[in-house]
Write an enzyme that holds these catalytic residues in place. Sequence first.
Site, PDB file in Angstrom:
ATOM      1  N   ALA A  14       0.793  -1.233   0.000  1.00 32.62           N
ATOM      2  CA  ALA A  14       0.000   0.000   0.000  1.00 32.62           C
ATOM      3  C   ALA A  14       0.824   1.281   0.000  1.00 32.62           C
ATOM      4  CB  ALA A  14      -0.946  -0.002   1.208  1.00 32.62           C
ATOM      5  N   VAL A  64       5.464  -9.862   3.333  1.00 28.58           N
ATOM      6  CA  VAL A  64       4.306 -10.748   3.272  1.00 28.58           C
ATOM      7  C   VAL A  64       4.688 -12.198   3.024  1.00 28.58           C
ATOM      8  CG1 VAL A  64       2.703  -8.939   2.522  1.00 28.58           C
ATOM      9  CG2 VAL A  64       3.923 -10.333   0.801  1.00 28.58           C
ATOM     10  N   TYR A 154       4.882 -14.152 -13.246  1.00 25.59           N
ATOM     11  CA  TYR A 154       3.800 -13.239 -12.848  1.00 25.59           C
ATOM     12  C   TYR A 154       2.438 -13.779 -13.275  1.00 25.59           C
ATOM     13  CZ  TYR A 154       1.438  -8.671 -12.353  1.00 25.59           C
ATOM     14  OH  TYR A 154       0.592  -7.641 -12.004  1.00 25.59           O
ATOM     15  N   LYS A 158      -0.574 -14.779 -10.763  1.00 27.57           N
ATOM     16  CA  LYS A 158      -1.866 -14.105 -10.829  1.00 27.57           C
ATOM     17  C   LYS A 158      -2.996 -15.085 -11.145  1.00 27.57           C
ATOM     18  CE  LYS A 158      -0.678  -9.893  -9.830  1.00 27.57           C
ATOM     19  NZ  LYS A 158      -1.026  -9.365  -8.483  1.00 27.57           N
TER      20      LYS A 158
END
Length: 253
Positions: A14, A64, A154, A158
């Site tokens: 963020a 994370v 990627y 995703k």
Amino acid sequence: MPDSPRRVAVVTGAARGIGAATARRLAADGMAVAVWDLDGTACASVADEIAEAGGTALAVTADVSDSAQVEAAVTRVATELGPPVVLVNNAGVLRDNLLFKMSEPDWETVMGVHLRGAFLVTRAAQRYMTELRWGRVVNLSSTSALGNRGQANYSAAKAGLQGLTKTLAIELGTFGITANAVAPGFVDTEMTRATVARVGMDFEEVRRQMCERIPVARIGRPEDIAHAVSFLVGEDAGYVSGQVLYVSGGPQG
């Protein structure tokens, strides 16, 4: 959900771009927001901006992909803001390359942040949602989940997030928790501009080319994605779960 002074949202990645826009939007929606990013200085800046606008925000610095850091971070959010019942898994990195040039660290880093990260943060946060029998999880996928040259890592991550999303919807639905994915198309962010620069192209030329392909004739803004997330985490989206919402300006050939 039981009455509470303010719902608490966690937004990972963020510090800038889509994550920052989402954190600002959820704060404007009246939520207390944990602005989570590996870049502590940048996420503190977003949190300060939210506070200056009259909102409530907490800057959280954690990786994370590290389970111990994730557990500590989610516990801190619950202690300082309240139980997190809204989670937006947005943290992401790029390590683009053609398959024959892609290294194992390139693959593992992207999988670790996008897919492992979403798994770890959701696992840590869901205990608060299940206890309160209300929650919202939104995972940031991408149109690249459909395949994109130079993005084997990627695209796979995703696409994996879409499978994770649908499984979360099945497992957590009985607790009043929805899980959905938002899949942005071409969005004007620092990461996008850096990617274009890395391959030696001019961003304005790329923008022009993309606008010719996108039905609404413009590229996306971070706020476009934030608006979609705002709907999915709201009270009115309680019957929407397990879905992938493509926010890409229309179908593209």
